[in-house]
Design a protein around this motif. Structure first.
Motif, mmCIF file in Angstrom:
data_model
loop_
_atom_site.group_PDB
_atom_site.id
_atom_site.type_symbol
_atom_site.label_atom_id
_atom_site.label_comp_id
_atom_site.label_asym_id
_atom_site.label_seq_id
_atom_site.Cartn_x
_atom_site.Cartn_y
_atom_site.Cartn_z
ATOM 1 N N GLU A 125 0.804 -1.211 0.000
ATOM 2 C CA GLU A 125 0.000 0.000 0.000
ATOM 3 C C GLU A 125 0.837 1.261 0.000
ATOM 4 O O GLU A 125 0.337 2.341 0.222
ATOM 5 N N SER A 126 2.127 1.110 -0.212
ATOM 6 C CA SER A 126 2.988 2.295 -0.200
ATOM 7 C C SER A 126 2.873 3.042 -1.517
ATOM 8 O O SER A 126 2.387 2.518 -2.516
ATOM 9 N N ASP A 127 3.342 4.288 -1.520
ATOM 10 C CA ASP A 127 3.305 5.105 -2.721
ATOM 11 C C ASP A 127 4.227 4.563 -3.791
ATOM 12 O O ASP A 127 4.013 4.799 -4.971
ATOM 13 N N SER A 128 5.259 3.837 -3.383
ATOM 14 C CA SER A 128 6.191 3.327 -4.390
ATOM 15 C C SER A 128 5.495 2.343 -5.317
ATOM 16 O O SER A 128 5.720 2.348 -6.526
ATOM 17 N N SER A 138 -12.666 -4.383 -4.440
ATOM 18 C CA SER A 138 -12.077 -3.974 -3.172
ATOM 19 C C SER A 138 -10.615 -3.596 -3.330
ATOM 20 O O SER A 138 -10.161 -2.574 -2.807
ATOM 21 N N ASP A 139 -9.863 -4.399 -4.082
ATOM 22 C CA ASP A 139 -8.438 -4.112 -4.244
ATOM 23 C C ASP A 139 -8.204 -2.862 -5.092
ATOM 24 O O ASP A 139 -7.282 -2.093 -4.844
ATOM 25 N N ASN A 140 -9.042 -2.664 -6.102
ATOM 26 C CA ASN A 140 -8.893 -1.449 -6.887
ATOM 27 C C ASN A 140 -9.230 -0.218 -6.072
ATOM 28 O O ASN A 140 -8.633 0.853 -6.252
ATOM 29 N N LEU A 141 -10.204 -0.321 -5.183
ATOM 30 C CA LEU A 141 -10.504 0.792 -4.297
ATOM 31 C C LEU A 141 -9.307 1.104 -3.408
ATOM 32 O O LEU A 141 -9.034 2.263 -3.099
ATOM 33 N N THR A 142 -8.607 0.054 -2.985
ATOM 34 C CA THR A 142 -7.411 0.272 -2.166
ATOM 35 C C THR A 142 -6.357 1.060 -2.931
ATOM 36 O O THR A 142 -5.730 1.987 -2.404
ATOM 37 N N CYS A 160 -3.811 6.428 -4.026
ATOM 38 C CA CYS A 160 -3.532 7.575 -4.902
ATOM 39 C C CYS A 160 -4.116 8.856 -4.321
ATOM 40 O O CYS A 160 -3.484 9.914 -4.359
ATOM 41 N N LEU A 161 -5.323 8.765 -3.765
ATOM 42 C CA LEU A 161 -5.967 9.958 -3.235
ATOM 43 C C LEU A 161 -5.266 10.492 -1.998
ATOM 44 O O LEU A 161 -5.321 11.693 -1.716
ATOM 45 N N SER A 182 0.273 14.571 -4.384
ATOM 46 C CA SER A 182 -0.260 15.066 -5.660
ATOM 47 C C SER A 182 -1.043 13.943 -6.325
ATOM 48 O O SER A 182 -0.540 12.836 -6.485
ATOM 49 N N VAL A 183 -2.256 14.258 -6.687
ATOM 50 C CA VAL A 183 -3.124 13.263 -7.313
ATOM 51 C C VAL A 183 -2.821 13.211 -8.801
ATOM 52 O O VAL A 183 -2.833 14.230 -9.489
ATOM 53 N N ASP A 184 -2.535 12.010 -9.299
ATOM 54 C CA ASP A 184 -2.220 11.811 -10.702
ATOM 55 C C ASP A 184 -3.517 11.609 -11.471
ATOM 56 O O ASP A 184 -4.157 10.556 -11.382
#
Length: 826
Positions: free
Chosen positions: A58-61, A115-119, A124-125, A129-131
């Motif tokens: 769940e990290s930004d990387s 569910s996983d796509n919501l994660t 991202c949210l 900065s939101v891509d």
């Protein structure tokens, strides 16, 4: 070799289907297919893949390392479809739709996928900065899963997956709060609409205030994004497509579905119809607020349709998916509700069960919201009227009749009335639509009521009523379109003329409004003339009216722009109203009625004066002069006009008005527009039946202008001018105007040679003028003889071969009389 078999409880094969050489290969394949259908089995996700997706970081990387193109997807549905364990499908075979009968494994995978796509989206949210490009890709890839989930929610109990549904809606709403990307917001709104329509397919009684608020916000956001053509900041750099692709991918279908739900509620009465008190009592406590927000969402949904239908390609797509039928259903539903409301108000006014039939404040607000929805719906229909396919669909749905019913019901909603008459003005030019309007007199009466209402307001202002303000922003555009529609309906239909003039009693209101238009135009023209005199450098700035119109096109906000726009709208309304007046006066009974009214003649004189002062208003001048032609046809037959020959001072007031009209019309004999010249000559032909008018024309030397017009190249104009000269030459007191010089005889002879047998009616009229000149003229025979020469004699010799035919009989009889006079004089 074992090829197909059934799986028993222990996992082994209980029996095998061996190939049979006698049955053939095709039979073997069919048998194997039947066995597979009996016990369907689907490939499972490999254990290694399960391990990978169960430990998604769940990290930004991880988020930034994810692919962002439409070709790769994070969705399990796409991963499974590309798995080696999935049976291959041909390119023209669509994927099976998930239904309630699907296995539990499929449902679990779908829910896990969402569910996983919501994660991922939540990750991202929560980033700094939101891509927008990534969100657009993720939302696009979620489209299939959201659609399947919505269908699944419809087919099973909704409460089974409430947690995931609420989480999905919450994340989508969070996206709307986090980005201004137009494409991303459109995709998000599309998913929210899909989910809410699955939750509330028909009955809005269960719509909670929170859901209604979300639905309202979604439709408003979608309307703003579709209405705004400029891309948001950073969209072009991010590579996000900011056009209406999301609408093509099913968004507009959801808008139509939402409008269908609105119509269903409207047809049910929504608790505002008489006799629906039982339903009102069963509504939840917050149902009123939810219903208001739901109808407000319907307003914005209809607005999306209006904006989307502006493009030709979008209208074609809407036509294929039955958008016009949906819009027509809405018109009929709202007409039904509002008609019942009208009846209820009528009962209340009469005191019949007033307490039980009184409308509450919430119900009144609901009815007004229906009017706002109709404004957008009729705006969409107006776009459909631009092409032939849309007009054909409007014709099959009797749309123009429904619009007239809306005019009758929503007469106080000026914006809706303006949209309705805009549509009727466009399509009433076509005969099929006029035929539909002619099926019931109430349709034409509804359009006529627009003029009656505005005339009533005008009279109140003229009588000193300070409580109202008139004209308003809608007055001139509304009158212009309504008058144009009625003008189309009265061009050839005499029954509609009688309906408008007698049944609806529109003559006096029409004259009142035209008088107001004349005074207003004169004020505008005089004001602009003063501005031209006071200004410097006029040659550089150009025409005052033209500069105003040009500057208004650039969107300037100064007073000159407002004056130019007001002049344009007022002038257009005046043209359409005077055209309607001219069409009504074609009828004999109406024409005689108008001829007896002095206010109609005074009104035409004022408009003639305005058209002389105004510049570049050929259309106004043409219609005013044409109205004078129609009215003077009956005016000069009245007893008050046919007075004995005498001095102009002995003429009546009506005759004086006709003398003034003739003087003004003579100014148009040398107009640049030949149509204006033709109508002016026809009007003078009518007016010269009055002796007092002939004397006025002689004094003003207008008869000389008629003689000069004999050199015109248009034979229609020559026919009208010669008719007027016949009346002048029949008056002994005016005969000197035509016999004092040789020019009238020479010009008439030239016309006779040009017309010959090609325009025999004109040739006959010229002979009648010569006959009158020879009958009353003194020593004019030599002039006529020199001018004619042998031309008339040669024509008569040729016409003797056709002496028995009706076509040449009148020419031969008049020509022989002229030749007899000439021989006698010799």
């Amino acid at each position: 070799e074992v090829m197909y078999g059934d799986i028993n409880e222990s996992g082994g094969r209980s029996r095998a289907c061996k190939p049979s050489r006698s049955r053939g290969r095709i039979a073997e394949v069919l048998a194997g297919a039947r066995a597979t259908i009996q016990e369907p089995s689907r490939p499972v996700t490999p254990a290694s893949l399960d391990a990978r997706v169960d430990h998604i970081p769940e990290s930004d990387s991880y988020f930034h390392s994810a692919p962002k193109s439409n070709t790769s997807s994070f969705l399990y549905a796409n991963i499974l479809s590309s798995s080696s364990h999935e049976p291959s499908r041909s390119s023209n075979t669509s994927k099976p739709i998930l239904t309630h009968s699907s296995s539990g494994t499929d449902i679990s995978l779908l829910l896990l996928d969402i569910s996983d796509n919501l994660t991922l989206i939540e990750t991202c949210l929560h980033s700094v900065s939101v891509d927008a490009s990534y969100l657009s890709t993720a939302l696009h890839n979620m489209t299939q899963s959201v659609d399947k989930f919505a269908k699944y929610m419809k087919s099973v109990s909704f409460s089974d997956n409430t947690v995931l549904y609420n989480r999905l809606v919450e994340v989508l709403c969070h996206i709307l709060d986090s980005t201004q990307s137009r494409a991303v917001r459109q995709q998000t709104c599309r998913h929210i609409l899909r989910l809410h329509l699955a939750k509330y397919p028909v009955d809005v009684q269960l719509l909670s205030p929170d859901d209604a608020r979300i639905l309202l916000r979604t439709t408003r956001d979608l309307y703003l994004s579709v209405n705004d053509d400029t891309p948001s900041a950073g969209e072009e750099e991010a590579g996000v497509n900011a056009d209406d692709d999301v609408m093509v991918r099913g968004g507009i279908d959801l808008i139509l579905e939402l409008l269908g739900v609105v119509w269903t509620q409207v047809k049910g009465g929504m608790g505002v119809l008489p006799g629906k008190s039982a339903r009102r009592e069963t509504l939840p406590q917050n149902a009123g607020m939810s219903l208001k927000m739901f109808l407000e969402a319907g307003v914005h949904a209809a607005g999306v349709m209006r904006c989307y239908s502006k493009k030709d390609t979008n209208r074609k797509r809407l036509g294929h998916i039955g958008a016009m039928s949906t819009l027509s259903d809405g018109l009929k539903a709202v007409i039904r509700v509002y008609s019942a409301h009208r009846k209820q108000v009528a009962k209340t006014a009469k005191g019949v069960d007033a307490a039980s039939n009184s409308l509450s404040r919430d119900e009144s607000v609901t009815l007004s919201q229906l009017g706002y929805i109709m404004v957008q719906v009729v705006g969409t229909i107006r776009n459909f009227a631009l092409d032939s396919v849309g007009r054909q669909q409007m014709l099959s749905n009797y749309t123009i009749c429904h619009l007239c019913d809306l005019l009758n019901l929503f007469e106080t909603n000026h914006e809706l009335c303006l949209n309705c008459v805009r549509v009727t003005a466009k399509i009433s030019l076509l005969e099929p639509f006029r035929s539909q309007l002619n099926t019931d007199p109430r349709y034409v009466a509804a359009i006529t009521q627009v003029i009656l209402n505005e005339a009533e307001m005008c009279l109140r202002v003229m009588n000193g009523d300070d409580e109202i303000s008139w004209p308003s922003w809608h007055t001139w555009p509304l009158l212009s379109r309504a008058a144009f529609s009625l003008g189309n309906m009265t061009t050839t239909n005499d029954a509609n003329r009688l309906l408008i003039a007698n049944t609806c009693r529109c003559l006096r209101p029409l004259i009142v409004i035209l008088q107001t238009c004349g005074c207003s135009l004169m004020h505008l023209y005089s004001t602009s003339s003063m501005d031209d005199d006071d200004s410097e450098g006029t040659s550089e700035r150009g025409d005052a009216f033209g500069s105003r119109e040009r500057s208004s096109d650039h969107g300037s906000d100064d007073e000159g722009d407002d004056g130019g726009l007001a002049e344009q709208e007022l002038g257009d309304a005046t043209v359409k109203l005077i055209r309607l007046f001219a069409n009504l006066s074609i009828n004999e009974s109406i024409g005689k009625t108008l001829a007896k009214r002095r206010d109609s003649t005074k009104m035409l004189l004022e408009l003639l004066a305005c058209s002389e002062v105004g510049r570049n208003h050929d259309e106004l001048q043409l219609n005013v002069v044409a109205a004078c032609t129609n009215l003077t046809f009956y005016s000069c037959q009245m007893d008050t006009v046919a007075s004995p020959r005498g001095s102009p001072d002995s003429a009546t007031d009506t005759t004086k008005d006709l003398q003034s009209m003739a003087t003004r019309l003579s100014n148009y004999l040398f107009h640049d527009n030949p149509e204006v010249v033709l109508e002016a000559a026809r009007a003078l032909g009518n007016l010269t039946r009055c002796d007092a008018v002939i004397q006025t024309l002689c004094v003003t030397r207008a008869t000389e202008a008629l003689v000069l017009l004999l050199s015109h190249s248009d034979f229609e104009i020559l026919l009208a001018v010669t008719g007027a000269l016949i009346n002048v030459s029949a008056n002994p007191q005016a005969l000197s105007c035509l016999t004092d010089s040789e020019r009238p005889a020479q010009n008439l002879a030239a016309v006779l040679r040009r017309s010959s047998f090609k325009h025999l009616p004109l040739t006959t009229l010229v002979c009648q003028v010569f006959h009158n000149l020879l009958l009353h003229g003194n020593n004019f025979d030599k002039v006529v003889n020199d001018a004619l020469g042998d031309s008339l004699a040669e024509l008569l010799d040729c016409a003797e071969d056709f002496e028995g035919t009706e076509k040449y009989s009148q020419f031969i009889s008049v020509g022989k009389l002229v030749m007899a006079y000439l021989k006698e004089c010799r």
